[in-house]
Design an enzyme around this catalytic site. Sequence first.
Site, PDB file in Angstrom:
ATOM      1  CB  CYS A 141      -0.940  -0.016   1.209  1.00 57.13           C
ATOM      2  SG  CYS A 141      -1.979   1.450   1.303  1.00 57.13           S
ATOM      3  CB  CYS A 144      -0.529   2.472   4.062  1.00 57.64           C
ATOM      4  SG  CYS A 144      -2.031   1.822   3.355  1.00 57.64           S
ATOM      5  CG  ASP A 145       3.208   1.180   4.488  1.00 51.34           C
ATOM      6  OD1 ASP A 145       2.812   1.686   5.559  1.00 51.34           O
ATOM      7  OD2 ASP A 145       2.954   0.015   4.159  1.00 51.34           O
TER       8      ASP A 145
END
Length: 322
Positions: A141, A144-145
């Site tokens: 992701c 997200c990261d």
Amino acid sequence: MTPEHVKCLIIGSGPAGYTAAIYAARANMQPVLYQGPQPGGQLTITTEVDNFPGYPQGVDGPKMMQDLEEQARRFGTDARYGMVTSVEFSANSGPDTPHRVIVDEKHEITADSIIVSTGASAKWLGLPSEMRLNGRGVSACAVCDGFFFRNQDVAIVGAGDTAAEEASYLSNICRKVYMLVRRDSMRASRFMQQRVQTKENIEILWNTETLEVLGDEGVTGVLVRNAVTGEQRTLDVTGFFVAIGHNPNTAIFKGFLDMDENGYILTEKGSTRTNVPGVFVCGDAQDNVYRQAITAAGTGCMAALDAERYLVTLEMQEQMMV
Ligand code: NDP
């Protein structure tokens, strides 16, 4: 033996399921929640979550899921270990015809309303090194990261719309993005292809397969091979993103709930209602576009409100039958 009967059964324990549980419990729907094979869902394999509103310092994925579970239990959610292994939804559900589910292949439960929040699972390449470094430089992701790799070099594998979109997202944060495409063309839409091809800091490596993710404590590189020339090389990257698709965890609902060609459950526009009265769906099991913890939580709230309204109607029908 008479099966256990519940008013509201929630299947799945990610942000969608626990948010549905918080709302359902507070509405006195006495929800029973089955956590499934991965209690806490996909966030339990994430390290830090920095984009969930309300955590100014960020929060570990597993910790956030513990907090959500605790909050759901605080209002009376009966959260249980166990996996729903089959279902039998009645098309004309009503006071006398509740839905049936089987837990762990033996325990039968009937339910007036059901909230499906079984999520989706990212597809992985299947390399041992990819699994070993998951959450330590390997991620599925970018949204997200990606932030953890600011001004660093990263690689992303995949050639669909997700990979193109995530490569583009990463290119705004990272110094350099290698996009590893296994064939000599991309599956992504023409617009997205153009976008990645015109970004200066995205380098597309065609016909390229990943042999290994390198590193002990964190990612230090990726060993790739050109499938045409056979040439191998190491890319010096600190982040490795896998964007080769997701599988919604919806197999047990096939034949009961309408789905798109990829297995995502279909809902009526602007609601979480499925084609079966009394069955609602939220989170990634119905969303192949946004796939964020916060959007999953939002639809979890919607599912509980939809289920509550359904139960009120059901009660009125019951009273009329008496
Ligand atoms: P897709 O299934 O469309 O694409 C997966 C990609 O991963 C393909 O290019 C495939 O390669 C590649 N791949 C699969 N397995 C491997 C492997 N083992 N090694 C290397 N590469 C591999 O998944 P997406 O998640 O990209 O998209 C899913 C759906 O969601 C699509 O319909 C897409 O259009 C849609 N979507 C729409 C968006 C939007 O409209 N904004 C954004 C994101 C997704 P190959 O082509 O060689 O098979």
